[in-house]
Write a protein that holds these residues in place. Structure first.
Motif, PDB file in Angstrom:
ATOM      1  N   GLU A   1       5.908   6.242 -13.164  1.00 34.01           N
ATOM      2  CA  GLU A   1       5.684   5.425 -11.978  1.00 34.01           C
ATOM      3  C   GLU A   1       6.597   5.915 -10.863  1.00 34.01           C
ATOM      4  OE1 GLU A   1       6.395   1.371 -13.007  1.00 34.01           O
ATOM      5  OE2 GLU A   1       4.576   1.197 -14.242  1.00 34.01           O
TER       6      GLU A   1
ATOM      7  N   LYS B   1       7.689   5.396  -6.363  1.00 29.10           N
ATOM      8  CA  LYS B   1       7.535   4.944  -4.987  1.00 29.10           C
ATOM      9  C   LYS B   1       8.156   6.022  -4.117  1.00 29.10           C
ATOM     10  CE  LYS B   1       7.997   0.939  -1.939  1.00 29.10           C
ATOM     11  NZ  LYS B   1       8.481  -0.476  -1.814  1.00 29.10           N
TER      12      LYS B   1
ATOM     13  N   TYR C   1       4.539   4.803  -0.356  1.00 28.42           N
ATOM     14  CA  TYR C   1       3.367   4.659  -1.220  1.00 28.42           C
ATOM     15  C   TYR C   1       3.827   4.569  -2.671  1.00 28.42           C
ATOM     16  CZ  TYR C   1      -0.378   5.316   2.176  1.00 28.42           C
ATOM     17  OH  TYR C   1      -1.265   5.137   3.212  1.00 28.42           O
ATOM     18  N   GLU C   2       2.994   3.945  -3.489  1.00 30.05           N
ATOM     19  CA  GLU C   2       3.265   3.850  -4.918  1.00 30.05           C
ATOM     20  C   GLU C   2       2.187   4.583  -5.692  1.00 30.05           C
ATOM     21  OE1 GLU C   2       3.489  -0.252  -5.943  1.00 30.05           O
ATOM     22  OE2 GLU C   2       5.299  -0.626  -4.748  1.00 30.05           O
ATOM     23  N   ALA C   3       2.561   5.079  -6.861  1.00 29.46           N
ATOM     24  CA  ALA C   3       1.602   5.773  -7.717  1.00 29.46           C
ATOM     25  C   ALA C   3       2.078   5.711  -9.153  1.00 29.46           C
ATOM     26  CB  ALA C   3       1.444   7.228  -7.273  1.00 29.46           C
TER      27      ALA C   3
ATOM     28  N   TYR D   1      -2.875   7.853 -10.246  1.00 24.39           N
ATOM     29  CA  TYR D   1      -3.381   6.655  -9.587  1.00 24.39           C
ATOM     30  C   TYR D   1      -2.535   6.430  -8.334  1.00 24.39           C
ATOM     31  CZ  TYR D   1      -5.851   5.334 -13.919  1.00 24.39           C
ATOM     32  OH  TYR D   1      -6.682   5.315 -15.018  1.00 24.39           O
TER      33      TYR D   1
ATOM     34  N   HIS E   1      -1.842   4.216  -5.056  1.00 26.74           N
ATOM     35  CA  HIS E   1      -2.096   2.897  -4.479  1.00 26.74           C
ATOM     36  C   HIS E   1      -2.147   3.032  -2.963  1.00 26.74           C
ATOM     37  CE1 HIS E   1      -0.976  -1.671  -4.470  1.00 26.74           C
ATOM     38  NE2 HIS E   1      -2.248  -1.428  -4.186  1.00 26.74           N
TER      39      HIS E   1
ATOM     40  N   ASN F   1      -5.637  -3.964  -2.861  1.00 33.87           N
ATOM     41  CA  ASN F   1      -5.511  -3.378  -4.200  1.00 33.87           C
ATOM     42  C   ASN F   1      -6.411  -2.142  -4.346  1.00 33.87           C
ATOM     43  OD1 ASN F   1      -4.213  -3.369  -6.684  1.00 33.87           O
ATOM     44  ND2 ASN F   1      -5.805  -4.590  -7.682  1.00 33.87           N
TER      45      ASN F   1
ATOM     46  N   TRP G   1      -7.115   1.752  -5.012  1.00 33.90           N
ATOM     47  CA  TRP G   1      -6.555   2.851  -5.797  1.00 33.90           C
ATOM     48  C   TRP G   1      -7.451   4.082  -5.713  1.00 33.90           C
ATOM     49  CZ3 TRP G   1      -1.870   2.580  -8.327  1.00 33.90           C
ATOM     50  CH2 TRP G   1      -1.310   1.304  -8.456  1.00 33.90           C
TER      51      TRP G   1
END
Length: 256
Positions: free
Chosen positions: A92, A94, A102-104, A112, A114, A239, A241
């Motif tokens: 995971e 950020k 961004y987050e993934a 993935y 986000h 939400n 993705w």
């Protein structure tokens, strides 16, 4: 000075990746354009630097092949995969982009990403428009494979309505089984690319107005992706993705 690099591709959208945590590589447009040149350089749709950040896992500094900057969805996914390879992150993350944090996460060889919440794409008589970190003109067509993406895309990209900065242009065909086929003329590359992450995401959200539901399966010339989202009562999206593979192709070094 010799700089190590890695070549990555995300469904055919290819990038030169550089670990720049020591700050040795200069943010120089001429050098970046030469490296991305497919005849005289390594060849890529863009170049990505992984740099240090005080509070996030890393900063992704993205350049198009012409040296301009924008958010890149597939580039972000490749950056996450590269950061995992460098052992900066585990599963995971950020990280910072030109469009903010961004987050993934990584699952089963897929990245993935986000994406930010979005309003419903603007609807016009002949097309949709959405800026999701990069501007996207979206046209729904019957046979995307027969579109002259280079000529038609360039005409829209440089049209008066999108001056002075231009836009990316997506040609989208709705297929069976909640699937769309997307071809994109990318601003900054100035040609069709095999896949465009932000364009695919924008196209999937526009397709929701045509009756498609989450998850939307995506076919691009470079491979298959998926876009998941939730649509609110006011037709905005949350939400979101962007999901697909990101693979290391080869590594090397060049002198600057």
């Amino acid at each position: 000075m010799s700089i190590p690099f890695y070549k990555y591709q995300g469904t055919g959208n290819d990038f030169v990746m550089i670990d720049n945590r020591k700050g040795l590589f200069p943010h120089n447009t001429a050098i970046i354009s030469k490296i991305c040149n497919r005849k005289f350089g390594v060849g890529a749709d863009g170049l990505i630097l992984i740099e240090n950040h005080d509070s996030l896992d890393f900063e992704m500094v993205y350049f198009n092949a012409d040296g301009s900057q924008s958010l890149c969805g597939n580039g972000s996914r490749c950056a996450v995969s590269f950061a995992h390879f460098l052992k900066i992150i585990k599963d995971e993350t950020k990280f910072l982009t030109i469009d903010g944090p961004y987050e993934a996460n990584l699952k089963h060889d897929l990245v993935y990403l986000h994406m930010r919440d979005q309003q419903c794409p603007e609807k016009f008589d002949t097309h949709y428009f959405l800026n999701n970190g990069s501007p996207h003109h979206i046209e729904f067509v019957n046979q995307a494979e027969k579109q002259d993406v280079y000529q038609q895309g360039a005409a829209v990209r440089y049209s008066d309505v999108y001056q002075p900065n231009g836009t990316n242009v997506n040609f989208v065909e709705i297929k069976e089984n909640n699937t769309i086929y997307v071809r994109t003329y990318e601003r900054g590359v100035e040609d069709e690319t095999l896949s465009c992450g932000t364009g695919i995401t924008a196209s999937a959200l526009a397709a929701a107005d045509k009756g498609l539901s989450s998850p939307v399966a995506i076919e691009a010339k470079g491979g298959k992706l998926e876009v998941r989202f939730e649509q609110k009562a006011d037709h905005s999206f949350t939400n979101i993705w962007l999901i697909g593979p990101a693979e290391q192709v080869f590594s090397g070094q060049f002198d600057i």
